[in-house]
Design an enzyme around this catalytic site. Structure first.
Site, PDB file in Angstrom:
ATOM      1  N   ARG A   1       8.866   5.086 -11.858  1.00 28.66           N
ATOM      2  CA  ARG A   1       9.217   6.289 -12.637  1.00 28.66           C
ATOM      3  C   ARG A   1      10.689   6.273 -13.045  1.00 28.66           C
ATOM      4  NH1 ARG A   1       5.879   8.724  -8.481  1.00 28.66           N
ATOM      5  NH2 ARG A   1       3.925   9.430  -9.384  1.00 28.66           N
TER       6      ARG A   1
ATOM      7  N   ASP B   1      -1.317  -6.479   5.655  1.00 31.04           N
ATOM      8  CA  ASP B   1      -0.759  -6.049   6.930  1.00 31.04           C
ATOM      9  C   ASP B   1       0.257  -7.131   7.271  1.00 31.04           C
ATOM     10  OD1 ASP B   1      -0.034  -5.616   9.541  1.00 31.04           O
ATOM     11  OD2 ASP B   1      -2.036  -5.071  10.227  1.00 31.04           O
ATOM     12  N   HIS B   2       1.529  -6.816   7.130  1.00 28.62           N
ATOM     13  CA  HIS B   2       2.528  -7.883   7.206  1.00 28.62           C
ATOM     14  C   HIS B   2       2.534  -8.584   8.570  1.00 28.62           C
ATOM     15  CE1 HIS B   2       5.056  -4.688   8.989  1.00 28.62           C
ATOM     16  NE2 HIS B   2       5.591  -5.683   9.648  1.00 28.62           N
TER      17      HIS B   2
ATOM     18  N   ASP C   1       0.327   4.401  12.505  1.00 27.60           N
ATOM     19  CA  ASP C   1       1.374   3.518  11.968  1.00 27.60           C
ATOM     20  C   ASP C   1       1.281   2.097  12.545  1.00 27.60           C
ATOM     21  OD1 ASP C   1       3.603   3.101  10.321  1.00 27.60           O
ATOM     22  OD2 ASP C   1       4.969   3.282  12.028  1.00 27.60           O
TER      23      ASP C   1
ATOM     24  N   HIS D   1      -1.616  -3.099  12.983  1.00 28.43           N
ATOM     25  CA  HIS D   1      -1.008  -4.248  13.659  1.00 28.43           C
ATOM     26  C   HIS D   1      -1.685  -4.568  14.996  1.00 28.43           C
ATOM     27  CE1 HIS D   1       1.837  -3.637  10.601  1.00 28.43           C
ATOM     28  NE2 HIS D   1       2.776  -2.980  11.265  1.00 28.43           N
TER      29      HIS D   1
END
Lengths: 344, 507
Positions: free
Chosen positions: B64, B195-196, B253, B258
């Protein structure tokens, strides 16, 4: 490319030992003693034994600096053998040794390794394999690097080698090519000169990856290769073998730095295109560009490390396998070597 | 000439860039945001430095924020600490589209820019869209891409993929809704849910350790393993993410993604092949075997807690409720510990203790397997005083490696045995610098390898495990415990193990 290892981490000598006219048992005891007396060497992770043979002090020094220039990213036992004379059977057989435990901090981790320097005189120089065998680490590959000299394929030292490192630039350039071909028949050979040319090869190959440029890879009709004797022949041999080009489309010339220029036409009457990779005077970057006549163009750059030896050594040690592309390039390079005119 | 008709490039043979992205445009939504600058651009810069991006590659940023192409390039240049010549060269070709995601004109403008870049760079209509935006606009962007005709490849040889950041939903229902929306615009094979953690080298090494070695797999089961502890500890607080964290909590989170991914890799059966389908099928089976907790069980098997002020790494830190953007009466958990069961042939009866939290003493992630005691110890208590159970610890971060704890004789005349640790550090054994997680995953998405991305049924299974716990949390079960920042969690978490006669490891 092993760009990650170019920056040599500062190293520390944790301990050292020196002995004259020693036996290998003394050296092994010294290594154990040094390790036991140094808490920082409580853990060891090694990936190979690196044996470097140098025929004079200058080559030895250069090789040793290159090993330390790896920045400790090579947890290997390094054995540097300096053969100080011709090694005739008549001379007294002597082997002096120095052992150092060296550590470096890499990414916050302490890595340590052993460096053994053997200075040999007399007939031992003809039986280096008997010195080296006790010192190599069990179960790990043994890499032998004959710095500054081209080893004979039948050299007994090479019996214990899984891979032989050579630097064709150091051992005679094009004159060494036939010997390297011969050596390759019996051993896995990795050429540091070839490793140094990787940026040029990567950049040039990469130029043909876009769909605008790929069609031209099959239409190369002119190749200029500039550079010193050896590297320019290897690159020409590589291009000739990979692109199946005849010798008469090549133009080779002597120059301080390597540069490549390919001219190609596209299929079906498409316009001509040029592909170039060059290093300019005073720069430590390699530049590449591709340009289609009246069409798209592309530029790319790749920085070079400050010192090419540790970097090419690191690269070579990462790829200790038979390299078919190199062997074919070497074969191609031989076709560009003009035999000397016979003496009148 | 179509892509399929292009000749092969014989010059690439023998070069070590075998994992090299194909020609494509990476379109980053949320291009002016924190994730783009902090993670994506440094990862791209490393790929550029390692020659893993092709000449026909470009980045188009969408956000934006009103920026020109040059403004965007300048920002992206500055996102990398020491920009190399290769990065500067790459960034000089970046483009930017400013606009609202709800405005169709934004996507028409994007289409025009993409066509221009295709013409200029020869990127062949290949696109990877990266949603580095807030989750609430994922479906909106996907829908707008479809409406603009940007969701399908232009021919059989080209590709269009979309990478979606976590969190993928807030619970099972919202995840299924999001999936339904995404699937209206993109097929499952086009969607890469990131998912890093899976991009971390040592997480992948769990697979290598288990399935490339003959010595571990035979003992990787209930017969030899007494219990498993998975710890994901963070020393950081919520920082400026207090507002976001209030809506998430540690369970959403960290645990839902993870922790459950690491658990799945730890307990899964050996796949027939190490490819996307083989691995993901086995992970789904593993997650399906995790027992769901009833509300009553959540009260006894789960601990939730929140940190108070304390000291971490030599610095005084405020409590969670004093953090920026956090409700002073917040009930959001910053710490979760639980005991899970994996009910299958291999793991029946083995407790899996999981804990994760913020403001713990240090940043640390590990999987620790404690083995059974020997059936008979032929030493007296005095001789074996220093002997603990065998343990195999997979350290995932920060010091990636493996530790094996076993008993050894103490040197000397007496026969005394004590535990010693044999330590292996990846960093000390391998020459190559390991790729950062985002670097690996970006390249995988461009190459089209979904192995390390989360499939829709994995997301569903993970929420299935977490949902009953979330429901219980919403009802105040178990009561929110408290722990001091800098401690390893609340006393209640210790009691969770103590009643089983065990203790948490101290990493």
């Amino acid at each position: 490319m092993a760009d990650a290892v170019t920056a040599g981490a500062p190293f520390t000598v944790l301990g050292s030992w020196r002995g004259e006219s020693v036996k290998m048992g003394d050296v092994l005891d010294a290594m154990e003693g040094l390790r036991r007396g140094e808490q920082r060497t409580a853990t060891r992770t090694s990936v190979l034994s690196l044996v470097i043979v140098a025929s004079d002090a200058a080559d030895a020094r250069r090789a040793a600096e290159a090993v330390r220039g790896l920045g400790g990213r090579h947890p290997a036992r390094c054995v540097l053998v300096v053969t100080e004379d011709s090694g005739s059977e008549a001379e007294p057989r002597l082997c002096d040794a120095e052992v150092e435990l060296v550590s470096a901090q890499v990414d916050g981790r302490i890595v340590w390794w052993e460096e053994v320097t053997l200075t040999v005189t007399g007939a031992i120089a003809q039986h280096l394999d008997s010195l080296i065998e006790p010192l190599t680490l069990p179960d790990l590959p043994v890499v032998v690097w004959c710095a500054g000299v081209m080893p004979a394929p039948s050299d007994p030292l090479l019996r214990s080698a899984d891979t032989v490192l050579v630097d064709s630039k150091q051992v005679g350039d094009v004159d060494a090519f036939p010997a390297i071909v011969e050596l390759s028949r019996r051993h896995t050979v990795v050429d540091l000169s070839w490793a140094r040319l990787e940026p040029w090869r990567e950049l040039l190959a990469g130029l043909f990856e876009g769909r605008h440029f790929r069609p031209f890879v099959a239409g190369v009709h002119h190749v200029s290769v500039a550079g010193k004797e050896g590297p320019r022949h290897l690159l020409a041999g590589w291009l000739a073998s990979r692109l199946k080009l005849s010798r008469n489309v090549f133009h080779l010339e002597d120059a301080r730095h390597v540069s490549l220029l390919l001219r190609a036409s596209g299929p079906g009457g498409e316009p001509n295109a040029e592909f170039a990779v060059e290093r300019r005077e005073g720069e430590r970057i390699v530049r590449a560009w591709a340009s289609v006549e009246g069409g798209p163009s592309h530029r790319d750059v790749l920085p070079l490390p400050d010192d090419s030896l540790p970097w090419s050594l690191a690269d070579a040690l990462t790829h200790l396998v038979y390299d078919r592309t190199y062997q074919q390039a070497l074969g191609g390079a031989l076709t560009f070597v003009v035999p000397p005119a016979p003496d009148k | 000439m179509t892509d399929a008709e292009l000749p092969s490039n014989p010059l690439m043979e023998g070069l070590e860039t075998e994992r090299r992205a194909p020609p494509c445009i990476l379109v980053v939504f949320g291009a002016s945001g924190d994730l783009t600058s902090r993670k994506l651009m440094p990862a791209l810069a490393r790929l550029a430095d390692n020659r893993q991006l092709p000449a026909a590659f470009a980045v188009v940023g969408v956000a934006r924020t009103e920026l020109s192409d040059d403004d965007f390039r300048q920002r992206m240049l500055q996102a990398v600490e020491k920009p190399s010549a290769a990065w500067e060269n790459l960034v000089s070709g970046f483009r930017y589209v400013a606009g609202d995601y709800g405005n169709p004109e934004t996507f028409q403008q994007l289409k025009r820019v993409l066509d221009e870049v295709d013409q200029e760079r020869g990127t062949g209509g290949n696109r990877v869209y990266y949603l580095a935006t807030i989750p609430s606009v994922f479906a909106e962007v996907a829908d707008a891409l479809a409406n603009a005709g940007l969701n399908r490849p232009k021919d059989e040889a080209s590709f269009v993929r979309i990478v979606v950041e976590k969190p993928y939903g807030r619970d099972l229902t919202s995840a299924l809704e999001l999936d339904a929306g995404m699937h209206q615009a993109f097929s499952e094979s086009q969607i890469y849910r990131i998912d890093h953690y899976l991009g971390k080298e040592t997480v992948q090494n769990v697979l290598a350790l288990r399935f490339a070695n003959a010595i571990y797999e035979p003992i990787w089961n209930r017969r030899y393993v007494d219990s498993v502890q998975i710890t994901v500890a963070e020393s950081l607080g919520v920082g400026h993410r207090g507002g976001f964290y209030e809506t998430a909590g540690a369970l959403r989170d960290i645990v839902q993604n993870h922790v459950l991914q690491v658990l799945a890799l730890t307990v899964m059966e050996p796949p027939a092949t190490i490819d996307a389908k083989g691995i993901r099928d086995e992970k789904v089976k593993a997650l399906r075997a995790v027992d769901l907790l009833s509300t009553d069980e959540v009260a006894t098997e789960v601990v939730r807690a929140q940190y108070d002020a304390g000291w971490v790494e030599g610095e005084p830190v405020v409590g969670y409720r004093e953090e920026e953007g956090v409700d002073p009466n917040s009930q959001t958990e910053t710490y979760v510990a639980m005991r899970l069961r994996v009910d299958n042939w291999r793991w029946a009866g083995v407790p899996f203790y999981i804990r994760t939290g913020k403001r713990l003493p240090k940043r640390y992630t590990e999987v620790a397997m404690r083995f059974h005691d020997v059936p008979h110890l032929p030493f007296g208590p005095k001789e074996a005083r220093g002997l603990g159970p065998n343990a195999l610890v997979l350290r995932i971060q920060p010091d990636e490696g493996i530790t094996l704890r076993f008993g050894a004789k103490v040197p000397g005349q007496a026969f005394r045995v004590r535990s010693v640790s044999m330590d292996f550090s990846y960093g000390a054994a391998f020459l190559e610098e390991t790729p950062e997680a985002y670097e690996r995953l970006l390249l995988d998405a461009m190459i089209g390898d979904p192995t390390l991305f989360i499939r829709t049924d994995e997301v569903e299974q993970a929420w299935r495990i977490v949902d009953p716990i979330l429901t219980a949390f919403a009802e105040g079960t178990p009561p929110l415990a408290r722990y001091q920042a800098g401690a390893w969690g609340p006393r209640e978490a210790d009691l969770l193990l103590e009643r089983d006669g065990r203790t948490w490891r101290t990493p």
